[in-house]
Design a protein around this motif. Structure first.
Motif, short mmCIF file in Angstrom:
data_model
loop_
_atom_site.label_atom_id
_atom_site.label_comp_id
_atom_site.label_asym_id
_atom_site.label_seq_id
_atom_site.Cartn_x
_atom_site.Cartn_y
_atom_site.Cartn_z
N TRP A 64 6.72 -9.22 -44.93
CA TRP A 64 5.98 -8.69 -43.44
C TRP A 64 5.39 -9.81 -43.08
CZ3 TRP A 64 3.14 -3.42 -43.92
CH2 TRP A 64 3.71 -2.59 -44.31
N GLU A 65 5.01 -10.56 -43.65
CA GLU A 65 4.38 -12.42 -43.90
C GLU A 65 5.26 -12.92 -43.75
OE1 GLU A 65 2.55 -13.21 -47.01
OE2 GLU A 65 0.03 -12.52 -46.77
N GLU A 66 6.99 -12.88 -44.20
CA GLU A 66 7.43 -13.78 -43.37
C GLU A 66 8.22 -13.64 -42.43
OE1 GLU A 66 10.60 -16.94 -44.23
OE2 GLU A 66 8.64 -16.34 -45.19
N ALA A 67 8.24 -12.41 -42.28
CA ALA A 67 9.00 -11.61 -40.64
C ALA A 67 7.67 -12.24 -39.89
CB ALA A 67 8.94 -9.89 -40.43
N SER A 68 7.24 -12.11 -40.17
CA SER A 68 5.89 -12.22 -38.64
C SER A 68 5.94 -14.19 -39.25
CB SER A 68 4.36 -12.17 -39.15
OG SER A 68 3.22 -12.59 -38.57
N ARG A 69 6.45 -15.24 -40.18
CA ARG A 69 6.25 -16.91 -40.23
C ARG A 69 6.95 -16.74 -39.16
NH1 ARG A 69 4.46 -19.73 -43.71
NH2 ARG A 69 7.25 -20.58 -44.20
N ARG A 70 8.73 -15.46 -38.52
CA ARG A 70 9.72 -16.64 -38.19
C ARG A 70 9.82 -15.10 -37.62
NH1 ARG A 70 14.91 -15.54 -42.28
NH2 ARG A 70 13.85 -16.04 -43.96
N GLY A 71 8.71 -15.31 -36.54
CA GLY A 71 8.61 -14.30 -34.83
C GLY A 71 8.35 -12.79 -34.55
N SER A 72 8.04 -11.92 -35.81
CA SER A 72 8.00 -10.76 -35.68
C SER A 72 6.89 -10.36 -34.97
CB SER A 72 7.63 -9.54 -36.12
OG SER A 72 8.20 -8.63 -36.17
N GLY A 73 6.64 -9.69 -33.88
CA GLY A 73 5.48 -9.07 -33.39
C GLY A 73 5.04 -8.06 -34.09
#
Length: 477
Positions: A409-418
């Motif tokens: 989830w941290e990686e997804a957030s870093r890549r733009g996932s709201g």
């Protein structure tokens, strides 16, 4: 071939650059004598030696201001691209300024994603020659004729171009003319994409005057709102972020968004965020942010895009080597079909795009279609942000592996996932975590606010209410 980067500085008659094929050698032309310019032919014939150093191999392209050739260094046998002012424009100071500015920009930027500068020279007649690296490969526009790119290819292209533009922006140079025909794929490889054509680049240094000043510069279909006078008309790095968003959307769809062919239509299209039909759901959140009409609502720097996109491998390694969460009781509140959390009040939306690899088994099936484990992480990391987020959901619900879920989830957030940002906020939100301990951290309202704000910026509307609840709780103390 390297695309033609030369066009009218104020308003191109069309959004496509005119390309011509290689010129045929003239049997009657002397090896070192330029041919007379003609309406359709090049002004330099193959075999012509310029600057006593470079032998013209072929014409690559022609524009309203000049021509660009492939040439071979007579001694070193290396290939170069040489941009030359048209003979009839040698005395035009405005055109000369464009060449000087492009040379000045390229000389300052040294990055693998930016075409390399090899020098600026004048011949005996005073005609300027801008010598650059020759990039052997098709343009992105040519590549998209084969169809859209896959999500992981778009992420690869984004990371490469954003890194090069971040380097340019760090030097105070803004491209202003991003488009698929100004992206060359060396040997056809996305990971070796290079940006060309800094002819209308804008300099942050006020002493470096731009030829076109406050007038329009670039291509209508790829221009930012501020390039056409909207939202204060201040062109900076955020303008390149907007244009890069249009390029990525075109790469995802296999065709450009409809952004207007006339000035009036272009202005209207820039007043709202365009519909991203045909863009994979996992890419919509970040591209939507990049295409916000008001530059204040976009990511504020190209470097932030790079930071979001580049995973911190050491952080990954440290977290995945960490001691697994102890105590199954921490996760007993995970109810099938009821939610993904061990605390009450969670309303994070489900992932919007889940590929077959990550999908759970249909109801009644004993096992998922494919069981996930940490050995699959390198493959998962190549997926789009929404798909990485979905993988984290599966690790949590199916494997009870909360460590890996959090990292994903941290990686997804870093890549733009709201969605991922909203989920991470709930890890820290003391108002949400009411029925059990969080195995990762103590409540942290400050961190919760940061992630809720990020989620709100990325279109997760419920984050606004969560931010208000945090403020209300703070006021009640």
């Amino acid at each position: 071939m390297i695309a033609d980067p030369i066009r009218d500085a104020e308003m191109p008659p069309a959004d496509e650059t005119r390309l011509v094929g290689p010129a045929a050698p003239s049997a009657s032309a002397a090896p070192n004598a330029p041919t007379a310019p003609s309406e359709d032919g090049p002004s330099l014939a193959p075999g012509t030696v310029v600057l006593h150093t470079y032998r013209i191999t072929r014409l690559i392209g022609r524009g309203g201001m000049g021509e660009i050739y492939q040439a071979e260094h007579c001694d070193q046998r290396t290939l170069h691209a040489i941009k030359i002012i048209r003979p009839d424009l040698v005395g035009d100071e405005s055109i000369v300024s464009l060449f000087l500015r492009e040379a000045g920009a390229l000389r300052k930027i040294r990055h693998a994603a930016i075409v390399s500068y090899d020098g600026l020279f004048r011949d005996a007649t005073g005609r300027l020659h801008l010598v650059m690296e020759y990039v052997d490969g098709p343009s992105l526009r040519d590549r998209l004729r084969q169809g859209p790119l896959a999500p992981h290819e778009i992420a690869q292209l984004r990371d490469r171009l954003a890194a090069g533009l971040a380097e340019a922006h760090d030097k105070g140079i803004y491209h202003r003319d991003l488009s698929p025909d100004n992206v060359i794929l060396e040997h056809g490889l996305l990971e070796r994409a290079k940006l060309i054509d800094f002819g209308i680049a804008r300099f942050a240094d006020p002493s470096m005057r731009t030829l076109v000043g406050s007038r329009f510069a670039g291509k209508l279909s790829w221009a930012s709102p501020e390039q056409i006078g909207l939202f204060g008309a201040q062109v900076d790095g955020r303008s390149d972020i907007y244009s890069l968003g249009l390029v990525l959307a075109a790469a995802a769809r296999g065709r450009p968004l409809e952004m207007g062919k006339t000035m009036m239509a272009t202005v209207e299209a820039r007043k709202t965020t365009p519909e991203l039909d045909g863009v994979p759901p996992g890419l919509v959140t970040q591209i939507t942010r990049m295409l916000a009409p008001d530059p204040r609502d976009r990511p504020q720097s190209m470097r932030s895009l790079v930071d979001e996109a580049q995973p911190d491998r050491s952080r990954w390694s440290a977290l995945l080597r960490s001691r697994p969460v102890q105590g199954a009781a921490l996760l007993l509140a995970l109810a099938a079909g009821a939610g993904l959390w061990w605390w009450s009040g969670s309303d994070i939306p489900p992932a919007t795009s889940t590929p077959a690899l990550l999908m759970s088994a249909p109801p009644g099936a004993a096992e998922p279609a494919q069981k996930l484990d940490r050995e699959q992480l390198p493959r998962i990391l190549r997926l789009a942000p929404a798909e990485i987020f979905a993988a984290g959901q599966r690790f949590l619900t199916e494997q009870r592996d909360a460590d890996t879920a959090l990292v994903l989830w941290e990686e997804a957030s870093r890549r733009g996932s709201g969605d991922a940002a909203f989920g991470l906020a709930q890890f820290y939100d003391p108002n949400v975590r009411t029925t059990g301990p969080n195995p990762f951290s103590a409540p942290n309202p400050t961190r919760a606010r940061e992630f809720y704000a990020l989620a709100l910026q990325r279109g997760i509307g419920i984050a606004r209410a969560r931010l208000q609840a945090l403020d209300n709780a703070e006021s009640a103390r």
